[in-house]
Write a protein that holds these residues in place. Structure first.
Motif, mmCIF file in Angstrom:
data_model
loop_
_atom_site.group_PDB
_atom_site.id
_atom_site.type_symbol
_atom_site.label_atom_id
_atom_site.label_comp_id
_atom_site.label_asym_id
_atom_site.label_seq_id
_atom_site.Cartn_x
_atom_site.Cartn_y
_atom_site.Cartn_z
ATOM 1 N N TYR A 5 1.178 -1.498 -0.005
ATOM 2 C CA TYR A 5 -0.186 -0.245 -0.234
ATOM 3 C C TYR A 5 0.524 1.148 -0.238
ATOM 4 N N ALA A 6 1.544 1.270 0.439
ATOM 5 C CA ALA A 6 3.133 2.916 1.024
ATOM 6 C C ALA A 6 3.709 2.757 -0.569
ATOM 7 N N VAL A 7 3.775 1.493 -1.343
ATOM 8 C CA VAL A 7 4.593 1.940 -2.757
ATOM 9 C C VAL A 7 3.178 2.336 -3.609
ATOM 10 N N GLN A 8 2.146 2.091 -3.422
ATOM 11 C CA GLN A 8 1.308 2.214 -4.277
ATOM 12 C C GLN A 8 0.771 3.918 -4.383
ATOM 13 N N CYS A 9 0.795 4.388 -3.108
ATOM 14 C CA CYS A 9 1.489 5.086 -2.707
ATOM 15 C C CYS A 9 1.730 6.455 -2.962
ATOM 16 N N ASN A 10 3.010 6.214 -3.134
ATOM 17 C CA ASN A 10 4.106 7.085 -3.938
ATOM 18 C C ASN A 10 4.399 7.772 -2.674
ATOM 19 N N PRO A 11 4.231 8.072 -1.476
ATOM 20 C CA PRO A 11 4.672 9.008 -0.875
ATOM 21 C C PRO A 11 6.332 10.028 -0.565
ATOM 22 N N ARG A 12 6.224 11.242 -0.457
ATOM 23 C CA ARG A 12 7.002 11.897 -1.051
ATOM 24 C C ARG A 12 7.928 11.903 1.101
ATOM 25 N N SER A 13 7.768 11.837 2.138
ATOM 26 C CA SER A 13 7.782 11.026 3.267
ATOM 27 C C SER A 13 6.488 9.770 3.929
ATOM 28 N N VAL A 14 7.351 9.014 4.544
ATOM 29 C CA VAL A 14 6.350 7.989 5.307
ATOM 30 C C VAL A 14 6.975 8.193 6.478
ATOM 31 N N VAL A 15 6.072 8.092 8.004
ATOM 32 C CA VAL A 15 5.986 8.210 9.399
ATOM 33 C C VAL A 15 5.444 7.073 9.685
ATOM 34 N N LEU A 16 6.653 6.498 10.556
ATOM 35 C CA LEU A 16 6.352 4.555 11.263
ATOM 36 C C LEU A 16 6.030 5.177 13.012
ATOM 37 N N THR A 17 4.593 4.636 12.819
ATOM 38 C CA THR A 17 4.291 4.122 14.046
ATOM 39 C C THR A 17 3.526 3.252 14.882
ATOM 40 N N HIS A 18 3.442 2.969 15.812
ATOM 41 C CA HIS A 18 2.436 1.614 15.938
ATOM 42 C C HIS A 18 3.712 0.524 15.813
ATOM 43 N N GLY A 19 4.722 0.321 16.675
ATOM 44 C CA GLY A 19 5.184 -0.716 16.403
ATOM 45 C C GLY A 19 6.533 -0.970 17.163
ATOM 46 N N ASP A 20 7.226 -1.773 17.089
ATOM 47 C CA ASP A 20 8.313 -2.163 18.737
ATOM 48 C C ASP A 20 9.545 -1.795 17.479
ATOM 49 N N PRO A 21 10.661 -1.705 17.525
ATOM 50 C CA PRO A 21 11.930 -1.401 17.321
ATOM 51 C C PRO A 21 12.657 -2.462 15.892
ATOM 52 N N PRO A 22 12.331 -3.540 17.024
ATOM 53 C CA PRO A 22 12.438 -4.812 14.983
ATOM 54 C C PRO A 22 11.483 -4.447 14.028
ATOM 55 N N ALA A 23 10.210 -4.762 14.245
ATOM 56 C CA ALA A 23 9.614 -4.124 12.974
ATOM 57 C C ALA A 23 9.765 -3.065 12.497
ATOM 58 N N ARG A 24 9.916 -1.000 12.906
ATOM 59 C CA ARG A 24 10.534 -0.587 12.712
ATOM 60 C C ARG A 24 11.132 -0.516 11.882
ATOM 61 N N ALA A 25 11.891 -0.791 11.826
ATOM 62 C CA ALA A 25 13.668 -1.441 11.300
ATOM 63 C C ALA A 25 13.345 -2.383 10.269
ATOM 64 N N TRP A 26 12.398 -2.856 10.291
ATOM 65 C CA TRP A 26 12.103 -3.931 8.880
ATOM 66 C C TRP A 26 11.518 -2.634 7.790
ATOM 67 N N PHE A 27 10.138 -2.307 8.558
ATOM 68 C CA PHE A 27 10.106 -1.576 7.663
ATOM 69 C C PHE A 27 10.760 0.287 7.323
ATOM 70 N N ASN A 28 11.747 -0.328 8.191
ATOM 71 C CA ASN A 28 13.307 1.689 7.355
ATOM 72 C C ASN A 28 13.575 0.789 6.425
ATOM 73 N N GLU A 29 14.424 -0.668 6.646
ATOM 74 C CA GLU A 29 15.056 -1.252 5.304
ATOM 75 C C GLU A 29 13.712 -1.676 4.260
ATOM 76 N N ALA A 30 12.722 -1.977 4.394
ATOM 77 C CA ALA A 30 12.112 -2.481 3.042
ATOM 78 C C ALA A 30 11.495 -1.207 2.481
ATOM 79 N N LEU A 31 10.821 0.212 3.237
ATOM 80 C CA LEU A 31 10.387 0.966 2.590
ATOM 81 C C LEU A 31 11.960 2.198 1.224
ATOM 82 N N ALA A 32 12.723 1.750 2.053
ATOM 83 C CA ALA A 32 13.985 2.645 1.476
ATOM 84 C C ALA A 32 14.604 1.751 0.575
ATOM 85 N N ALA A 33 14.482 0.290 -0.026
ATOM 86 C CA ALA A 33 14.761 -0.027 -1.006
ATOM 87 C C ALA A 33 13.223 0.076 -2.597
#
Length: 452
Positions: free
Chosen positions: A406-434
């Motif tokens: 869904y995030a890729v479909q939105c093609n946002p200029r910025s993504v803010v990560l919420t509601h997740g423990d540090p390992p969960a956010r870390a995965w999203f950080n890496e996956a979204l950056a790619a």
């Protein structure tokens, strides 16, 4: 947009985000942290000092999103609160239950800060809570600026919403807690398409991959099969549930199974808040048609109130299916007492159908092995684990890959990560950056201000 995470610990807890768009100031959600007590469980409101808060928006009625709302409303006595129609039906009951729990914990645990708010205060601020239908854009003017916002169905629980916000030429979306898949009693999320300038997304399942081929339908069948096998060998089944959403879904599944003669004959017991919430779901179904649940389900199943005379550590004198709270088998709850009665015998089963924090008794049970010693400290019961303990995937949250898509479909200029423990956010950080190399990925440090 300026954004501050007011949840002092980050992660999943006292969810609350302060946002500023031009001269318009608003807060999304105001929760309580389930593992903290007193004012430490609430969001830190210091960054709001001196702010003229225009609006409070609520995504849904789980207590980690609304549990401190009366405190925020007390600090801003003129600020309106807007939520979906189902959430407006549910919210007062959930807050009153929270006040009851705090009063009990004040007596039992000596927490002198409790209650953080009273029943009288809930009644006093309730007229400032307003419903808004899904997919109905509303313009809201503040002191000097205005926004337009729209609630979109987010699945998860009845009333849960993602929030689309338009400010001048900017388009922003808050997912809230989201489930795209259909539940037995609720449709999946229907989020808007197209490009967003900023996406604020939950990350709950970022650290866990969904097992291939696993579907909710298959888990329903496996749950019913487990119940039948347990009853056939003379045992009872404990299904610990969250009172809001999960109890009603499990009851609907049992109702379907019994209607088609696929559920063995045994009495079904339930307790507490979940029974009351079922009445509210009945109202939501009749008024909005957004929930596929009504009181007839409980009547057809002949659901009984859970007996109060169970002795901790002693097997119950009646065989049955017990659908009771709390979902994580927290201390001083019906599921905790009953688990202490069942866990020592191989004929019984405990079927987890929701998330269990690793630090809760339910989390400890799931992590233990058959034959391990287990201590139910609050009721002074120590026993070896002999019961069948199973976990079923009935999550109320989307998989990480679904949210990533869904995030890729939105093609946002910025993504803010919420509601997740540090390992969960870390995965999203890496996956979204790619996947979105040109986007700015922000994992906000609590109480720090960011320009997005």
């Amino acid at each position: 947009m300026k954004i501050i995470d007011l949840n002092s610990d980050g992660g999943i807890g006292a969810n609350s985000l302060y946002c500023q768009l031009g001269d318009f100031h608003f807060v999304v959600d105001s929760g309580l942290h389930p593992k903290k007590v007193g004012r430490l469980a609430a969001p830190n409101l210091r960054p709001l000092q001196g702010v003229n808060l225009d609006l409070i928006l609520i995504t849904h009625c789980h207590l980690d999103h609304i549990g401190s709302l009366p405190l925020l409303m007390r600090a801003f006595p003129n600020t309106p609160v807007i939520m979906t129609q189902p959430s407006r039906i549910l919210i007062e009951r959930m807050l009153h239950n929270s006040a009851n729990v705090m009063m009990r914990e004040r007596e039992e645990k000596g927490i002198t800060e409790y209650p953080l708010f009273t029943h009288e205060e809930i009644d006093r601020v309730a007229p400032r809570m307003y419903p808004l239908a899904f997919n109905s854009p509303k313009k809201f003017a503040g002191a000097r600026d205005e926004i337009e916002f729209t609630f979109h169905p987010a699945g998860h629980i009845p009333g849960a919403a993602g929030i689309e916000i338009l400010h001048k030429h900017r388009r922003i979306f808050f997912t809230g807690d989201v489930l795209f898949n259909v539940q037995r009693i609720l449709a999946g999320a229907k989020f808007p398409s197209g490009k967003f300038d900023t996406l604020v997304t939950e990350t709950t399942h970022g650290a866990t991959d969904k097992p291939p081929g696993n579907t909710r339908s298959k888990e329903m069948i496996r749950l019913v099969d487990t119940i039948n096998a347990t009853l056939l060998r003379g045992g009872s089944v404990l299904i610990p549930v969250f009172a809001l959403g999960r109890m009603q879904e499990i009851m609907a599944i049992l109702h379907d199974a019994r209607k088609f003669n696929r559920l063995a004959d045994a009495p079904i017991f339930a307790s507490g808040l979940g029974i009351d919430i079922s009445d509210y779901f009945d109202q939501i179904s009749k008024k909005t048609g957004l929930v596929h649940f009504n009181r007839t389900i409980l009547k057809d199943l002949k659901v009984r109130k859970m007996p109060r005379d169970f002795v901790p550590g002693k097997e119950p004198g009646i065989q049955g299916i017990f659908v009771v709270s709390a979902g994580m088998i927290s201390e001083n709850t019906p599921s905790y007492t009953l688990a202490s009665c069942l866990v020592g015998s191989p004929k019984h089963s405990i079927c987890f159908v929701g998330y269990c924090d690793p630090d809760t008794p339910g989390g400890h049970l799931l992590a233990a092995n058959n034959g391990d010693q287990f201590l139910f400290e609050t009721v002074n019961v120590k026993t070896r684990i002999r019961a069948q303990i199973e976990r079923f995937e009935f999550s109320g949250h989307a998989s990480r890959d679904e949210i990533l898509d869904y995030a890729v479909q939105c093609n946002p200029r910025s993504v803010v990560l919420t509601h997740g423990d540090p390992p969960a956010r870390a995965w999203f950080n890496e996956a979204l950056a790619a996947k979105l190399p040109n986007a700015k990925i922000l994992d906000p440090v609590p109480l720090q201000s960011y320009d997005v």
